[in-house]
Design a protein around this motif. Structure first.
Motif, PDB file in Angstrom:
ATOM      1  N   PHE A   1       0.835  -1.189   0.000  1.00  0.00           N
ATOM      2  CA  PHE A   1       0.000   0.000   0.000  1.00  0.00           C
ATOM      3  C   PHE A   1       0.877   1.248   0.000  1.00  0.00           C
ATOM      4  O   PHE A   1       1.865   1.327   0.726  1.00  0.00           O
ATOM      5  CB  PHE A   1      -0.932   0.007   1.215  1.00  0.00           C
ATOM      6  N   SER A   2       0.489   2.226  -0.804  1.00  0.00           N
ATOM      7  CA  SER A   2       1.254   3.466  -0.919  1.00  0.00           C
ATOM      8  C   SER A   2       0.944   4.401   0.245  1.00  0.00           C
ATOM      9  O   SER A   2      -0.227   4.592   0.593  1.00  0.00           O
ATOM     10  CB  SER A   2       0.913   4.172  -2.229  1.00  0.00           C
ATOM     11  N   PRO A   3       1.978   5.027   0.834  1.00  0.00           N
ATOM     12  CA  PRO A   3       1.724   6.024   1.878  1.00  0.00           C
ATOM     13  C   PRO A   3       1.200   7.337   1.304  1.00  0.00           C
ATOM     14  O   PRO A   3       0.749   8.204   2.061  1.00  0.00           O
ATOM     15  CB  PRO A   3       3.110   6.215   2.510  1.00  0.00           C
ATOM     16  N   HIS A   4       1.238   7.465  -0.012  1.00  0.00           N
ATOM     17  CA  HIS A   4       0.809   8.701  -0.667  1.00  0.00           C
ATOM     18  C   HIS A   4      -0.702   8.715  -0.918  1.00  0.00           C
ATOM     19  O   HIS A   4      -1.381   9.717  -0.634  1.00  0.00           O
ATOM     20  CB  HIS A   4       1.549   8.869  -1.986  1.00  0.00           C
ATOM     21  N   ASP A   5      -1.242   7.608  -1.445  1.00  0.00           N
ATOM     22  CA  ASP A   5      -2.671   7.596  -1.782  1.00  0.00           C
ATOM     23  C   ASP A   5      -3.439   6.426  -1.173  1.00  0.00           C
ATOM     24  O   ASP A   5      -4.631   6.263  -1.441  1.00  0.00           O
ATOM     25  CB  ASP A   5      -2.852   7.601  -3.305  1.00  0.00           C
ATOM     26  N   ASP A   6      -2.747   5.597  -0.366  1.00  0.00           N
ATOM     27  CA  ASP A   6      -3.381   4.464   0.328  1.00  0.00           C
ATOM     28  C   ASP A   6      -3.972   3.427  -0.618  1.00  0.00           C
ATOM     29  O   ASP A   6      -4.812   2.616  -0.212  1.00  0.00           O
ATOM     30  CB  ASP A   6      -4.472   4.941   1.295  1.00  0.00           C
ATOM     31  N   ARG A   7      -3.550   3.436  -1.877  1.00  0.00           N
ATOM     32  CA  ARG A   7      -4.003   2.427  -2.820  1.00  0.00           C
ATOM     33  C   ARG A   7      -3.061   1.219  -2.785  1.00  0.00           C
ATOM     34  O   ARG A   7      -1.895   1.319  -2.377  1.00  0.00           O
ATOM     35  CB  ARG A   7      -4.072   3.002  -4.237  1.00  0.00           C
ATOM     36  N   LEU A   8      -3.592   0.085  -3.228  1.00  0.00           N
ATOM     37  CA  LEU A   8      -2.808  -1.140  -3.315  1.00  0.00           C
ATOM     38  C   LEU A   8      -2.071  -1.179  -4.649  1.00  0.00           C
ATOM     39  O   LEU A   8      -2.695  -1.056  -5.703  1.00  0.00           O
ATOM     40  CB  LEU A   8      -3.736  -2.355  -3.198  1.00  0.00           C
ATOM     41  N   TYR A   9      -0.754  -1.356  -4.599  1.00  0.00           N
ATOM     42  CA  TYR A   9       0.060  -1.440  -5.813  1.00  0.00           C
ATOM     43  C   TYR A   9       0.577  -2.867  -5.975  1.00  0.00           C
ATOM     44  O   TYR A   9       1.070  -3.473  -5.021  1.00  0.00           O
ATOM     45  CB  TYR A   9       1.226  -0.454  -5.748  1.00  0.00           C
ATOM     46  N   LEU A  10       0.453  -3.376  -7.208  1.00  0.00           N
ATOM     47  CA  LEU A  10       0.826  -4.751  -7.514  1.00  0.00           C
ATOM     48  C   LEU A  10       1.798  -4.778  -8.690  1.00  0.00           C
ATOM     49  O   LEU A  10       1.560  -4.125  -9.714  1.00  0.00           O
ATOM     50  CB  LEU A  10      -0.408  -5.580  -7.882  1.00  0.00           C
ATOM     51  N   THR A  11       2.882  -5.534  -8.566  1.00  0.00           N
ATOM     52  CA  THR A  11       3.809  -5.702  -9.680  1.00  0.00           C
ATOM     53  C   THR A  11       3.372  -6.897 -10.524  1.00  0.00           C
ATOM     54  O   THR A  11       3.154  -7.993 -10.009  1.00  0.00           O
ATOM     55  CB  THR A  11       5.241  -5.950  -9.178  1.00  0.00           C
ATOM     56  N   ASP A  12       3.246  -6.673 -11.817  1.00  0.00           N
ATOM     57  CA  ASP A  12       2.857  -7.725 -12.761  1.00  0.00           C
ATOM     58  C   ASP A  12       4.106  -8.164 -13.509  1.00  0.00           C
ATOM     59  O   ASP A  12       4.556  -7.492 -14.446  1.00  0.00           O
ATOM     60  CB  ASP A  12       1.796  -7.191 -13.723  1.00  0.00           C
ATOM     61  N   LEU A  13       4.670  -9.276 -13.101  1.00  0.00           N
ATOM     62  CA  LEU A  13       5.946  -9.737 -13.651  1.00  0.00           C
ATOM     63  C   LEU A  13       5.845 -10.013 -15.143  1.00  0.00           C
ATOM     64  O   LEU A  13       6.701  -9.593 -15.927  1.00  0.00           O
ATOM     65  CB  LEU A  13       6.395 -11.000 -12.917  1.00  0.00           C
ATOM     66  N   ILE A  14       4.807 -10.710 -15.561  1.00  0.00           N
ATOM     67  CA  ILE A  14       4.665 -11.091 -16.962  1.00  0.00           C
ATOM     68  C   ILE A  14       4.277  -9.892 -17.823  1.00  0.00           C
ATOM     69  O   ILE A  14       4.785  -9.705 -18.938  1.00  0.00           O
ATOM     70  CB  ILE A  14       3.620 -12.209 -17.128  1.00  0.00           C
ATOM     71  N   GLY A  15       3.387  -9.047 -17.322  1.00  0.00           N
ATOM     72  CA  GLY A  15       2.929  -7.897 -18.086  1.00  0.00           C
ATOM     73  C   GLY A  15       3.909  -6.744 -18.099  1.00  0.00           C
ATOM     74  O   GLY A  15       3.731  -5.786 -18.862  1.00  0.00           O
ATOM     75  N   GLY A  16       4.931  -6.782 -17.240  1.00  0.00           N
ATOM     76  CA  GLY A  16       5.910  -5.714 -17.196  1.00  0.00           C
ATOM     77  C   GLY A  16       5.325  -4.389 -16.751  1.00  0.00           C
ATOM     78  O   GLY A  16       5.744  -3.330 -17.215  1.00  0.00           O
ATOM     79  N   LYS A  17       4.362  -4.428 -15.818  1.00  0.00           N
ATOM     80  CA  LYS A  17       3.686  -3.200 -15.408  1.00  0.00           C
ATOM     81  C   LYS A  17       3.393  -3.226 -13.918  1.00  0.00           C
ATOM     82  O   LYS A  17       3.580  -4.243 -13.234  1.00  0.00           O
ATOM     83  CB  LYS A  17       2.391  -3.018 -16.192  1.00  0.00           C
ATOM     84  N   ILE A  18       2.923  -2.085 -13.439  1.00  0.00           N
ATOM     85  CA  ILE A  18       2.506  -1.955 -12.046  1.00  0.00           C
ATOM     86  C   ILE A  18       1.086  -1.418 -12.038  1.00  0.00           C
ATOM     87  O   ILE A  18       0.808  -0.357 -12.602  1.00  0.00           O
ATOM     88  CB  ILE A  18       3.444  -1.018 -11.267  1.00  0.00           C
ATOM     89  N   ASP A  19       0.177  -2.157 -11.429  1.00  0.00           N
ATOM     90  CA  ASP A  19      -1.223  -1.769 -11.340  1.00  0.00           C
ATOM     91  C   ASP A  19      -1.542  -1.290  -9.931  1.00  0.00           C
ATOM     92  O   ASP A  19      -0.881  -1.680  -8.955  1.00  0.00           O
ATOM     93  CB  ASP A  19      -2.134  -2.955 -11.674  1.00  0.00           C
ATOM     94  N   SER A  20      -2.573  -0.449  -9.835  1.00  0.00           N
ATOM     95  CA  SER A  20      -3.035  -0.035  -8.510  1.00  0.00           C
ATOM     96  C   SER A  20      -4.550  -0.169  -8.425  1.00  0.00           C
ATOM     97  O   SER A  20      -5.261  -0.080  -9.431  1.00  0.00           O
ATOM     98  CB  SER A  20      -2.600   1.403  -8.204  1.00  0.00           C
ATOM     99  N   PHE A  21      -5.009  -0.406  -7.184  1.00  0.00           N
ATOM    100  CA  PHE A  21      -6.424  -0.625  -6.914  1.00  0.00           C
ATOM    101  C   PHE A  21      -6.767   0.016  -5.566  1.00  0.00           C
ATOM    102  O   PHE A  21      -5.880   0.331  -4.767  1.00  0.00           O
ATOM    103  CB  PHE A  21      -6.742  -2.132  -6.813  1.00  0.00           C
ATOM    104  N   THR A  22      -8.044   0.164  -5.311  1.00  0.00           N
ATOM    105  CA  THR A  22      -8.478   0.500  -3.963  1.00  0.00           C
ATOM    106  C   THR A  22      -8.227  -0.717  -3.074  1.00  0.00           C
ATOM    107  O   THR A  22      -8.019  -1.836  -3.582  1.00  0.00           O
ATOM    108  CB  THR A  22      -9.970   0.845  -3.933  1.00  0.00           C
ATOM    109  N   PRO A  23      -8.239  -0.545  -1.754  1.00  0.00           N
ATOM    110  CA  PRO A  23      -8.050  -1.706  -0.871  1.00  0.00           C
ATOM    111  C   PRO A  23      -9.071  -2.821  -1.097  1.00  0.00           C
ATOM    112  O   PRO A  23      -8.802  -3.987  -0.791  1.00  0.00           O
ATOM    113  CB  PRO A  23      -8.202  -1.106   0.536  1.00  0.00           C
ATOM    114  N   GLU A  24     -10.216  -2.475  -1.686  1.00  0.00           N
ATOM    115  CA  GLU A  24     -11.254  -3.477  -1.961  1.00  0.00           C
ATOM    116  C   GLU A  24     -11.075  -4.133  -3.322  1.00  0.00           C
ATOM    117  O   GLU A  24     -11.884  -4.978  -3.717  1.00  0.00           O
ATOM    118  CB  GLU A  24     -12.630  -2.828  -1.890  1.00  0.00           C
TER     119      GLU A  24
END
Length: 338
Positions: free
Chosen positions: A109-132
């Protein structure tokens, strides 16, 4: 050495003292080694081996703002839960989100926006979501300095900037290092390479005071310490900090507690190795012997913030599990995901 009347040698007091000292020292060493061995307790089974992928691999445990523990299943097939929620009290496991193609390997979780950040190894990207698990946003994708990235683990600094291990070259030998440590600006998503030509970096965690990074080099079985400049935009100093004698096993993700201790997860054995910031081996935390036959990997851990309640993700042919143990220091941001 003195002799008796028959001419046979008799041990002197000095020799007896030396022998007793050796015995006492050996016993003390064995006792200290035994004290370092700790056994984790099984909390709950989270996943089973997927028929489509032939395995399950839990990773990225992190505590949400409401106290729920989230984990990712790296090898979950399309449509099955990629992120799951574990209630550490009721032991209820529930799905959080899924998609068709990602292979999420870490979460924080980011201390900046409290969103969940996930690293996608295969997709080569970083996604973010709400905690839900709602409002999906791709925060970062694309090449870095003209090369694609394989983002494995991530850590946030106090301002919310991302520091990511690019494990490119993961399958290549140690003498052909291609991995990197990449900083991604929280506002612009601009990526900057802080270190390159690394042997498949995996785990990445800030020291307890945010002055440097502990980076686990998967293909070299060592943990490097990267000291950063004041604004954490460059590596000021770097050196191998801890060497891991793993045999056929290799180091995976890591975490740091409030005392500065480094918790190193291991791919190839269901154990966590704990070191002081000066490199002393403090403890080894393993699953019970009766469980070890069907579990071969401990990928990561999280320590509940402000407590010593630690939770490790463990996987193998028996499925994916969360085990719990008492940490040596309290949980902080650096031991809550990544």
């Amino acid at each position: 050495m003195e002799s008796n009347r028959r001419g046979h040698p008799v041990a002197t007091t000095g020799l007896l003292t030396a022998v007793l000292l050796i015995v006492a020292t050996t016993a003390c060493g064995q006792e200290e080694a035994a004290e370092k061995e700790r056994t984790a307790s099984q909390l709950v089974q989270v996943s089973s081996v997927h028929e489509e992928t032939g395995m399950t691999l839990l990773e990225g445990p992190t505590f949400a703002p409401d106290g729920g523990l989230l984990v990712v299943d790296v090898t979950a097939p399309a449509g099955e839960p990629k992120v799951l929620r574990v209630d550490t009290e009721s032991l209820e496991v529930s799905p959080v989100l899924t998609d068709e193609a990602s292979a999420y390997t870490s979460a924080q979780f980011s201390p900046h926006d409290d969103r969940l950040y996930l690293t996608d190894l295969i997709g080569g990207k970083i996604d973010s979501f709400t905690p839900e698990g709602e409002d999906p946003v791709t925060f970062f994708s694309g090449d870095v300095d003209g090369k694609p990235m394989l983002p494995d683990d991530l850590a946030f600094d106090e301002d919310g900037n991302l520091f990511v291990s690019d494990t490119t070259g993961h399958s290549d030998p140690v003498w052909d290092p291609q991995g990197r440590v990449v900083r991604i600006d929280r506002d612009t998503a601009e990526a900057t390479v802080l270190a390159d030509e690394l042997p498949a970096p995996n785990g990445i965690s800030f020291s307890e005071d945010f002055t440097g990074l502990w980076v686990s080099q998967y293909a070299a079985n060592r943990i490097d310490y990267l000291g950063l400049n004041e604004d954490r935009t460059e590596v000021a100093t770097a050196h191998p900090g801890i060497h891991f004698d793993g045999g056929t096993s290799q180091i995976d993700s890591n975490a740091v507690d409030a005392e500065g201790n480094v918790y190193q997860a291991v791919h190839g054995q269901p154990s966590i190795f704990v070191y002081s910031f000066t490199g002393e081996h403090l403890a080894t935390v393993s699953v019970p012997a009766e469980d070890a036959g069907g579990l071969d990997t401990a990928t990561n851990l999280a320590i509940a913030p402000g407590t010593t309640d630690a939770y490790m993700t463990v996987s193998g042919e028996d499925g994916g599990f969360v085990y719990t143990f008492e940490a040596l220091g309290e949980g902080i941001r650096q031991s809550n995901g990544g």
